[in-house]
Design a protein around this motif. Structure first.
Motif, PDB file in Angstrom:
ATOM      1  N   ILE A   1     -15.520 -40.017  14.160  1.00 51.75           N
ATOM      2  CA  ILE A   1     -15.759 -40.385  15.549  1.00 51.75           C
ATOM      3  C   ILE A   1     -14.478 -40.944  16.162  1.00 51.75           C
ATOM      4  O   ILE A   1     -13.814 -41.799  15.585  1.00 51.75           O
ATOM      5  CB  ILE A   1     -16.879 -41.438  15.656  1.00 51.75           C
ATOM      6  N   VAL A   2     -14.166 -40.457  17.367  1.00 51.40           N
ATOM      7  CA  VAL A   2     -13.008 -40.955  18.096  1.00 51.40           C
ATOM      8  C   VAL A   2     -13.466 -41.580  19.406  1.00 51.40           C
ATOM      9  O   VAL A   2     -14.543 -41.284  19.911  1.00 51.40           O
ATOM     10  CB  VAL A   2     -11.998 -39.830  18.393  1.00 51.40           C
ATOM     11  N   THR A   3     -12.627 -42.433  19.936  1.00 49.68           N
ATOM     12  CA  THR A   3     -12.852 -42.980  21.270  1.00 49.68           C
ATOM     13  C   THR A   3     -11.619 -42.731  22.108  1.00 49.68           C
ATOM     14  O   THR A   3     -10.504 -42.608  21.586  1.00 49.68           O
ATOM     15  CB  THR A   3     -13.151 -44.489  21.238  1.00 49.68           C
ATOM     16  N   LEU A   4     -11.803 -42.638  23.414  1.00 58.68           N
ATOM     17  CA  LEU A   4     -10.677 -42.479  24.316  1.00 58.68           C
ATOM     18  C   LEU A   4     -11.010 -43.113  25.653  1.00 58.68           C
ATOM     19  O   LEU A   4     -12.185 -43.222  26.031  1.00 58.68           O
ATOM     20  CB  LEU A   4     -10.282 -41.022  24.491  1.00 58.68           C
ATOM     21  N   SER A   5      -9.988 -43.525  26.347  1.00 57.26           N
ATOM     22  CA  SER A   5     -10.155 -44.202  27.619  1.00 57.26           C
ATOM     23  C   SER A   5     -10.340 -43.199  28.749  1.00 57.26           C
ATOM     24  O   SER A   5      -9.715 -42.133  28.759  1.00 57.26           O
ATOM     25  CB  SER A   5      -8.930 -45.075  27.914  1.00 57.26           C
ATOM     26  N   THR A   6     -11.199 -43.552  29.700  1.00 57.00           N
ATOM     27  CA  THR A   6     -11.360 -42.726  30.901  1.00 57.00           C
ATOM     28  C   THR A   6     -10.392 -43.182  31.984  1.00 57.00           C
ATOM     29  O   THR A   6     -10.308 -42.546  33.034  1.00 57.00           O
ATOM     30  CB  THR A   6     -12.799 -42.823  31.437  1.00 57.00           C
ATOM     31  N   LYS A   7      -9.670 -44.272  31.721  1.00 56.67           N
ATOM     32  CA  LYS A   7      -8.788 -44.851  32.735  1.00 56.67           C
ATOM     33  C   LYS A   7      -7.311 -44.593  32.471  1.00 56.67           C
ATOM     34  O   LYS A   7      -6.466 -44.857  33.321  1.00 56.67           O
ATOM     35  CB  LYS A   7      -9.014 -46.366  32.814  1.00 56.67           C
ATOM     36  N   SER A   8      -6.980 -44.096  31.276  1.00 54.69           N
ATOM     37  CA  SER A   8      -5.581 -43.874  30.944  1.00 54.69           C
ATOM     38  C   SER A   8      -5.435 -42.538  30.232  1.00 54.69           C
ATOM     39  O   SER A   8      -6.413 -41.848  29.955  1.00 54.69           O
ATOM     40  CB  SER A   8      -5.058 -44.997  30.049  1.00 54.69           C
ATOM     41  N   SER A   9      -4.192 -42.189  29.930  1.00 52.04           N
ATOM     42  CA  SER A   9      -3.912 -40.923  29.239  1.00 52.04           C
ATOM     43  C   SER A   9      -3.652 -41.133  27.757  1.00 52.04           C
ATOM     44  O   SER A   9      -3.087 -40.268  27.091  1.00 52.04           O
ATOM     45  CB  SER A   9      -2.705 -40.244  29.882  1.00 52.04           C
ATOM     46  N   ALA A  10      -4.069 -42.284  27.236  1.00 50.60           N
ATOM     47  CA  ALA A  10      -3.860 -42.569  25.814  1.00 50.60           C
ATOM     48  C   ALA A  10      -4.569 -41.538  24.950  1.00 50.60           C
ATOM     49  O   ALA A  10      -5.640 -41.031  25.303  1.00 50.60           O
ATOM     50  CB  ALA A  10      -4.367 -43.970  25.487  1.00 50.60           C
ATOM     51  N   ALA A  11      -3.968 -41.226  23.822  1.00 52.50           N
ATOM     52  CA  ALA A  11      -4.546 -40.242  22.908  1.00 52.50           C
ATOM     53  C   ALA A  11      -5.838 -40.773  22.295  1.00 52.50           C
ATOM     54  O   ALA A  11      -6.014 -41.988  22.150  1.00 52.50           O
ATOM     55  CB  ALA A  11      -3.544 -39.915  21.804  1.00 52.50           C
ATOM     56  N   PRO A  12      -6.755 -39.880  21.945  1.00 51.37           N
ATOM     57  CA  PRO A  12      -7.988 -40.308  21.274  1.00 51.37           C
ATOM     58  C   PRO A  12      -7.681 -41.084  20.000  1.00 51.37           C
ATOM     59  O   PRO A  12      -6.724 -40.785  19.290  1.00 51.37           O
ATOM     60  CB  PRO A  12      -8.688 -38.986  20.958  1.00 51.37           C
ATOM     61  N   LYS A  13      -8.483 -42.084  19.719  1.00 56.76           N
ATOM     62  CA  LYS A  13      -8.295 -42.933  18.552  1.00 56.76           C
ATOM     63  C   LYS A  13      -9.441 -42.739  17.580  1.00 56.76           C
ATOM     64  O   LYS A  13     -10.610 -42.893  17.935  1.00 56.76           O
ATOM     65  CB  LYS A  13      -8.235 -44.394  18.982  1.00 56.76           C
ATOM     66  N   LEU A  14      -9.120 -42.405  16.349  1.00 54.66           N
ATOM     67  CA  LEU A  14     -10.130 -42.271  15.325  1.00 54.66           C
ATOM     68  C   LEU A  14     -10.634 -43.657  14.937  1.00 54.66           C
ATOM     69  O   LEU A  14      -9.863 -44.498  14.487  1.00 54.66           O
ATOM     70  CB  LEU A  14      -9.559 -41.560  14.102  1.00 54.66           C
ATOM     71  N   VAL A  15     -11.913 -43.913  15.124  1.00 56.75           N
ATOM     72  CA  VAL A  15     -12.437 -45.247  14.852  1.00 56.75           C
ATOM     73  C   VAL A  15     -13.372 -45.292  13.652  1.00 56.75           C
ATOM     74  O   VAL A  15     -13.656 -46.362  13.123  1.00 56.75           O
ATOM     75  CB  VAL A  15     -13.173 -45.823  16.082  1.00 56.75           C
ATOM     76  N   SER A  16     -13.875 -44.145  13.215  1.00 54.34           N
ATOM     77  CA  SER A  16     -14.742 -44.126  12.039  1.00 54.34           C
ATOM     78  C   SER A  16     -14.713 -42.755  11.398  1.00 54.34           C
ATOM     79  O   SER A  16     -14.796 -41.737  12.088  1.00 54.34           O
ATOM     80  CB  SER A  16     -16.184 -44.478  12.423  1.00 54.34           C
ATOM     81  N   THR A  17     -14.577 -42.725  10.085  1.00 60.37           N
ATOM     82  CA  THR A  17     -14.628 -41.456   9.376  1.00 60.37           C
ATOM     83  C   THR A  17     -16.062 -41.072   9.026  1.00 60.37           C
ATOM     84  O   THR A  17     -16.298 -40.063   8.372  1.00 60.37           O
ATOM     85  CB  THR A  17     -13.782 -41.515   8.088  1.00 60.37           C
TER      86      THR A  17
END
Length: 370
Positions: free
Chosen positions: A345-361
């Motif tokens: 599972i990844v998360t990403l911001s709707t407010k910035s262009s930051a790359a998706p972050k893997l938060v849980s395998t």
């Protein structure tokens, strides 16, 4: 009367995930309430992402055992689509990381009886498919091991069968349609659960009050906007509903046209095609932003649609995707989207262009508890 500005274009979903170690945390804050049946040792399994609508087995059928002890796995419905969260054995004994959910409202269901939340797993006592939280986070709606629509408390207790599958049907992807009383234009409050039903090879959307016990679902009405250039919306082939906003609106996908449709249920029910894509999710804000999945360059991307007075604005949230991002879910405050990837599972911001972050395998269907 429409509750939002409409437009036609695209919104697509893609995300990737990776996270490192973590020990299971105690249930606190936004985690399940006291008395939860928590299981701190996760199963050594991963799950194959599903690009289509998930489905529970025909009513009464008990799925085969999954990778977790006594856990039930979802069966493949007619039509060949793989249900959301169907566990598959990865051949590895390495335990997946759960701690990406610690101290957050993110939850993960994978078709077994265990739901990952707040850094641990909670035993719901039955298979949990397509889990969706009520806006206030007090109830979980899901398709249980018998294919019925069920509700339960966040700790897995107090399970109620809202509607019983009559058999020969696959039910999937419940979503909460909740609105408050509106003095202008004098609309009563509502609390319904919309979900997809597949029977005799045909898919449709149904609805049932969330307060029902062994209730009888009704086919959801799908009217269309007036106008010479507006086509009637298809009544079948509809899957993956997602309600949101503050006026009872919802989005859904149509497997026949490959489009995302919007259903406006404010004052006068109407609807229309929004864009080409699949697996849409509507935000909980009054702006009713929509995120959905669309294939770009051989990968599933996540797209965001923002309705404006000048028309919809679209943004590819994963423009450099090298993996598939699917099954997006909105955080309650609208600032974050979680999605499923082959890695987790990844998360990403709707407010910035930051790359998706893997938060849980730990792989499964992401959802946020309000």
């Amino acid at each position: 009367m429409s509750a939002r500005t409409r437009g036609s274009t695209a919104v697509a979903v893609a995300l990737t995930a990776t996270l490192t170690a973590a020990t299971a945390a105690l249930l606190t804050g936004c985690g399940p309430t006291s008395g939860a049946r928590a299981v701190t040792t996760p199963p050594a399994a991963t799950n194959t992402p599903s690009s289509g609508s998930s489905a529970a087995p025909a009513g009464g059928a008990t799925p085969s055992a999954g990778t977790a002890p006594s856990a039930s796995a979802s069966t493949t419905p007619a039509g060949g689509s793989t249900p959301t969260g169907t566990p598959t054995t990865a051949g590895s004994t390495r335990a997946p990381v759960l701690n990406g959910t610690a101290n957050s409202k993110l939850t993960i269901s994978d078709g077994t009886r265990y739901v990952v939340m707040n850094g641990t797993r909670v035993d719901f006592g039955t298979a949990v498919r397509d889990l969706a939280w009520s806006p206030d986070g007090r109830k979980a709606a899901f398709i249980d091991g018998a294919g019925n629509l069920a509700l339960a408390n966040p700790n897995g207790t107090g399970r109620v069968t809202v509607a019983r599958n009559p058999g020969g049907q696959n039910w999937s992807h419940p979503t909460w349609q909740v609105t408050a009383y509106d003095s202008i234009p004098e609309l009563s409050g509502r609390s319904n659960i919309l979900f997809a039903v597949r029977k005799s090879g045909v898919s449709e959307l149904d609805s049932v009050p969330s307060s029902a016990v062994n209730g009888t679902p009704k086919k959801l009405g799908l009217g269309w906007e007036a106008g010479d250039e507006v086509k009637p919306v298809p009544q079948t082939g509809n899957v993956w509903p997602s309600a949101g906003g503050t006026h009872g609106s919802a989005v859904y996908a149509n497997s026949g046209t490959g489009e995302v449709f919007i259903r406006d249920d404010y004052v006068r029910q109407q609807g229309s095609a929004l864009t080409h894509g699949s697996q849409p999710a509507m935000s909980h804000s009054e702006h009713e932003e929509v995120v959905f999945v669309r294939s770009v360059g051989g990968h599933d991307h996540l797209f965001l649609e923002n309705p404006t007075d000048a028309g919809p604005v679209f943004k590819d949230l994963t423009p450099y995707a090298t993996t598939d991002y699917t099954e997006p879910a909105w955080a309650p405050d609208g600032s974050t989207i979680a999605a499923r990837t082959p890695a987790g599972i990844v998360t990403l911001s709707t407010k910035s262009s930051a790359a998706p972050k893997l938060v849980s395998t730990y792989t499964g269907l992401p959802s946020y508890r309000g």
